[in-house]
Scaffold this active site. Structure first.
Site, short mmCIF file in Angstrom:
data_model
loop_
_atom_site.label_atom_id
_atom_site.label_comp_id
_atom_site.label_asym_id
_atom_site.label_seq_id
_atom_site.Cartn_x
_atom_site.Cartn_y
_atom_site.Cartn_z
N ALA A 1 0.80 -1.22 0.00
CA ALA A 1 0.00 0.00 0.00
C ALA A 1 0.83 1.27 0.00
O ALA A 1 0.29 2.37 0.04
CB ALA A 1 -0.93 0.00 1.21
N ASN B 1 1.05 -5.29 7.43
CA ASN B 1 1.98 -5.83 6.45
C ASN B 1 2.90 -4.75 5.91
O ASN B 1 4.05 -5.01 5.56
CB ASN B 1 1.21 -6.50 5.30
N HIS C 1 -0.46 6.52 5.14
CA HIS C 1 0.81 5.92 5.53
C HIS C 1 1.91 6.97 5.44
O HIS C 1 1.99 7.73 4.47
CB HIS C 1 1.17 4.75 4.61
#
Length: 237
Positions: free
Chosen positions: A94, A160, A190
């Protein structure tokens, strides 16, 4: 070549049999001679099948990167890859910036920090429900602070990214992680921060969650797809 599936109900729900060849066991799948196998079955799936794929001499794309936070599994998979002369490929998932992080590691990294913020719905069904009432969260709240190893093992479906960052950078135990639940968030956000001999950088991304799985960003699925198609490209990026 096809898909290894467990459970007829899930197969029927997704109508897989109408689109691809299905295998009911790993030996059957490997008998078709795939040059690459992509794991997207969760930590337990990787632990069950990963070593056998690698020992067979078949390269393995690992989506459940957080499972490598378990030292025994990481060692077993590395040994299997060496025995089979195969490789594990870790998708960027991601996020981005892992190429810069891995390059910076060669010159010496002083610190790497990851902050992941997701809507409250993404934390339902996780360990966060054991430590707080998610329905009572009204502002951005840290639900975890610690190492990438601790995050990956505690939040197998949500961390992850932290594991991939750890593998690219300073390792599971030196990478600092903060996981946030934000009721105002409309995306999975993120942030990667790193500093070292190379200088410093900060990489941030806001990813649209998958419609049927708010724990995962669309980009994570595209990242896995890229690992499957890129070996055929004449220019590698």
């Amino acid at each position: 070549a096809g898909v290894l599936v467990h459970g007829e109900s899930r197969t029927k729900d997704r109508r897989l049999a109408e689109r691809v060849r299905l295998a009911s066991s790993l030996p059957e799948l490997l008998s078709w001679g795939p040059v690459l196998v992509a794991e997207c079955a969760g930590h337990a799936g990787l632990a069950e099948c990963g070593a056998a794929v690698l020992e067979h001499g078949t390269d393995l794309v690992v989506a459940s990167v957080g499972a490598l936070a378990e030292p025994a599994l990481e060692h077993a998979l590395r040994a299997a890859a060496q025995a089979g002369r195969s490789r594990m490929r870790i998708p960027s998932g991601a996020v981005g910036g892992l190429d810069a992080l891995a390059s910076a590691r060669l010159g010496g990294l002083a610190a790497v920090r990851y902050v992941g913020s997701k809507p409250v719905a993404a934390w339902r069904g996780t360990r966060a429900e054991q430590t707080m009432d998610l329905e009572e969260i009204v502002t951005a709240t840290a639900i975890f602070e610690g190492t990438a190893r601790e995050a990956a093992l505690a939040y197998s479906q949500n961390a992850n990214v932290a594991a991939a960052i750890a593998l690219a950078g300073v390792g599971f135990d030196a990478t600092r992680v903060t996981l946030m639940a934000d009721p105002a968030a409309r995306a999975n956000e993120h942030l990667i921060e790193a500093e070292g001999a190379f200088g410093r950088f900060a990489f941030s991304i806001a990813g649209t969650p998958l419609p049927d799985n708010p724990k995962t960003s669309m980009l994570a699925a595209f990242s896995l797809l890229r690992c499957l198609v890129s070996p055929a490209d004449t220019i590698q990026i």
